[in-house]
Scaffold this active site. Structure first.
Site, short mmCIF file in Angstrom:
data_model
loop_
_atom_site.label_atom_id
_atom_site.label_comp_id
_atom_site.label_asym_id
_atom_site.label_seq_id
_atom_site.Cartn_x
_atom_site.Cartn_y
_atom_site.Cartn_z
N HIS A 89 -65.48 -16.21 -26.55
CA HIS A 89 -65.51 -15.17 -25.52
C HIS A 89 -65.83 -13.78 -26.07
CE1 HIS A 89 -61.81 -13.73 -27.21
NE2 HIS A 89 -61.53 -12.93 -26.22
N GLY A 90 -65.76 -13.62 -27.39
CA GLY A 90 -66.00 -12.28 -27.94
C GLY A 90 -66.25 -12.37 -29.44
N HIS A 136 -65.77 -5.33 -18.65
CA HIS A 136 -64.74 -6.16 -19.27
C HIS A 136 -63.37 -5.61 -18.92
CE1 HIS A 136 -62.45 -7.44 -23.13
NE2 HIS A 136 -62.41 -8.43 -22.26
N LEU A 182 -66.76 -0.59 -19.88
CA LEU A 182 -67.95 -0.78 -19.05
C LEU A 182 -69.12 -0.37 -19.93
CD1 LEU A 182 -68.66 0.21 -15.40
CD2 LEU A 182 -70.30 0.72 -17.18
N GLY A 194 -64.09 -11.20 -31.69
CA GLY A 194 -62.82 -11.49 -32.36
C GLY A 194 -62.52 -10.46 -33.43
N HIS A 232 -61.01 -2.97 -23.36
CA HIS A 232 -61.74 -3.03 -22.10
C HIS A 232 -62.81 -1.94 -22.04
CE1 HIS A 232 -58.08 -5.23 -20.22
NE2 HIS A 232 -58.81 -6.00 -21.00
N MET A 292 -68.61 -2.14 -29.55
CA MET A 292 -69.43 -1.11 -28.94
C MET A 292 -70.59 -0.65 -29.84
SD MET A 292 -66.65 1.92 -29.11
CE MET A 292 -65.59 2.09 -30.54
N SER A 340 -73.96 -7.83 -27.62
CA SER A 340 -73.32 -8.91 -26.87
C SER A 340 -74.34 -10.01 -26.65
CB SER A 340 -72.80 -8.40 -25.53
OG SER A 340 -71.80 -7.43 -25.71
N ASP A 360 -52.93 -10.75 -20.10
CA ASP A 360 -53.94 -10.18 -19.21
C ASP A 360 -54.62 -11.34 -18.48
OD1 ASP A 360 -55.61 -8.59 -17.83
OD2 ASP A 360 -56.59 -7.69 -19.57
#
Lengths: 142, 473
Positions: free
Chosen positions: B396-397, B231, B202, B399, B200, B373, B377, B92
């Site tokens: 970045h996240g 994302h 929003l 994980g 992914h 979710m 963040s 991606d």
């Protein structure tokens, strides 16, 4: 879709971020066909009608394992762009020339949704004889 | 991870018998213990690729990926036979986060949260097979691949101010659509302005706590404020580019004199024909992702304008986390032009960097660690130390800590949606399977990842945000 539909002919294996698919059959081609079925069943469940639409895939590939990944990516791309959810698969080859077909129903939002497979990868990739049958496996990116 | 294979360098850095010049892992003991052994195997393989400069590194959120671990960072010098790896960028291409701030406070719009979630779910194409309304001809698609977010702006999506706060000011240079296959382009025709599925989303979020008041003020971020994170990435086109080049590089490796420790690490010398073609195609993939997030930003604004007249939505930053970028870094006191692979790792430029928008030169780059979710963040800022420690890179996240298969066995999507609703988080999705796979507890503790990132000097925490509405694919 609360669980994975598995059978003697196809199954799944673990990967942290994504999902591994396994196809089994009497020949390498049949194993690859069943792996394609496993991949599509991650995305949706068929609603049941007889196949009415068909896509075709053709490519050159000498390495059978790379041919497996190319088959999965080819049939995925064709079905997505032509909006077909395939339920039957056939794959043949003559030397390095591979041709395949997938037949199914129109892919619309009425099909129960799973997770989108973006493509097949080289991770966990193998095409080998296991006991008395062929097994094709790789991780698909979701 | 088998900790007996690691040597601890300090409280946040670890290496192996290969030594810290070759392999470096960032994170706390707890985070590393929870990682799969494959992470160590993969980063060790990466360290063996030609032309590497500095250690092959993992960020605190690392997990098992394709060839490269997700959360992997490695730099290569073209002058030393350095390589570019399709696996080191990932499928991606330019997956990333567009982070938006609004002039709204959560307490003022909370009563409308359900209707907002419905409007977003209706208006933002998401999920398997969903297509957008933007249809492109062959020529238009090539223009989009060259122009990125700027192309989208010229088509009426978003505002000129957005581009100042997008990496590369919205257009990755060097894009060569002629090196993108016809199949990749066909796959993208109906996918512009779509979220996709998997991880992914929003998300409408509320700033819960500010850690660094001065930086938050500079970014106009305040407790109680409504922000939005989008994302997603380059959709079918990016994956097809990755698939196409991974196979072609794997076949070319022996001819190019490269011994691959793992086929998924297929690569080519940066200066080779194969390497240059991939870089041109990859840059086109980056532009596709930037254009996609620009369109989604526009669609989000349309929903908010209808639901909350007078609402303003500004881009705080748009940062990608699957890229290979040509950057200048100081190594051993000497400036060198390197190709930095960040696979599931975000760029994190420190204060003063010339690539930053002027308003962020004093603070450092906004870095987003996207959580699950159900948790939260983080907004962080790039640090001066990150340049020397990780070529200006950070987590970045959160994980993953539980595989998708295991998550599917452990949780039920419907139950999770109900539980999260009780906790004040609205989930909108077409796939309950997707919700189960993305269960909050399937991810590492995002607080631990953010703390470890800060402790390692890779980025400093600015604020934590809590999810309120999540549109999942």
């Amino acid at each position: 879709m609360g669980s994975e539909p598995a059978s003697e002919k196809f199954d799944y294996f673990e990967h942290d971020a994504d999902i591994g698919v396994i196809g089994r059959g009497a020949t390498p081609e049949q194993a690859m066909e069943e792996a394609a079925r496993a991949m599509f069943l991650l995305m949706a469940l068929p609603s049941g009608p007889e196949p009415t639409k068909k896509v075709e895939v053709a490519f050159e590939e000498e390495d059978p394992e790379f041919a497996f990944v190319t088959w999965l990516n080819g049939v995925l791309a064709e079905c997505r762009t032509q909006h077909i959810f395939p339920t039957t698969f056939s794959l043949r080859h003559n030397g390095s020339r591979w041709t395949g077909e997938a037949e199914g129903e129109p892919w619309d939002n009425a099909l129960e949704q799973g997770v989108e497979v973006k493509g097949a990868t080289l991770t966990g990739l193998s095409l080998a004889q296991v006991d008395d049958q062929w097994e094709a496996r790789c991780v698909v990116d979701v | 991870m088998d900790m007996t294979k690691l040597k601890q360098l300090d409280s946040s850095r670890w290496t192996t018998e290969a030594g810290a010049d070759n392999v470096l892992l960032y994170g706390s003991r707890d985070l590393l213990e929870s990682m799969d052994d494959k992470v160590l195997e993969q980063i060790t393989n990466v360290s063996q690729l030609p032309g590497r400069v500095g250690p092959a590194m993992t960020m605190p959120d690392a997990h098992w990926g394709y060839g490269f671990p997700i959360g992997g960072v490695a730099a290569f010098d073209p002058a030393q036979g350095g390589i570019v790896s399709a696996g080191g960028v990932g499928y991606d291409i330019s997956c990333g986060i567009r982070f938006l701030r609004t002039n709204l406070r959560w307490k003022d719009i909370e009563a409308s949260a359900w209707s907002l979630s419905g409007e977003l779910f209706q208006h933002i194409p998401a999920g398997v097979g969903e297509e957008g309304e933007v249809r492109l001809s062959d020529d238009e698609l090539d223009e989009m691949l060259r122009g990125g977010a700027r192309w989208a702006l010229d088509r009426g999506f978003g505002t000129a101010e957005d581009l100042e706060y997008v990496e590369e000011t919205g257009t990755m240079p060097g894009a060569k659509p002629e090196f993108v296959s016809d199949m990749a382009k066909r796959r993208q025709r109906g996918q512009m302005g779509t979220l996709g599925s998997g991880n992914h989303y929003l998300e409408v979020q509320m700033v819960d706590r500010v850690f660094d008041r001065a930086t938050a003020d500079a970014w106009e971020v305040r407790e109680g404020q409504v922000c939005i994170a989008i994302h997603c990435g380059s959709r079918g086109l990016g994956h097809q580019i990755g698939s196409d080049y991974l196979l072609s590089m794997a076949k070319a490796a022996s001819r190019l004199g490269i011994t691959l420790p793992d086929r998924e690490l297929a690569c080519a010398p940066i200066e080779s024909k194969e390497g240059q073609e991939y870089l041109g195609a990859m840059a086109a993939g980056v532009n596709c992702a930037l254009a996609n997030r620009q369109i989604l930003t526009h669609l989000t604004r349309e929903v908010f304008a209808r639901t909350f007249p007078g609402a303003t939505i500004e881009t705080l930053y748009d940062v990608s986390h699957n890229t290979c970028k040509r950057e200048v870094h100081v190594v051993g006191g000497i400036e060198r032009t390197l190709y930095i692979h960040r696979k599931g790792a975000t760029r994190a430029l420190g204060p003063g960097h010339p690539a930053l928008p002027v308003p962020y030169r004093a603070t450092g780059q906004p870095v987003v660690i996207g959580g699950s979710m159900g948790t939260g963040s983080y907004l962080l800022a790039g640090t001066p130390e990150s340049e020397e420690r990780a070529f200006s890179s950070a987590s970045h996240g959160a994980g993953r800590s539980v595989s998708r298969r295991a998550a599917l066995k452990r949780w039920r999507g419907r139950q999770l949606v109900d539980e999260l609703r009780e906790a004040g988080i609205i989930i909108r999705t077409k796939s309950m399977r997707g919700v189960a796979e993305e269960a909050p507890d399937a991810y590492k503790d995002v607080d631990s990842v953010a703390r470890a990132t800060e402790h390692a000097g890779l980025a400093r925490r600015v604020a934590v945000l809590r999810p309120k509405v999540c549109v999942k694919g």
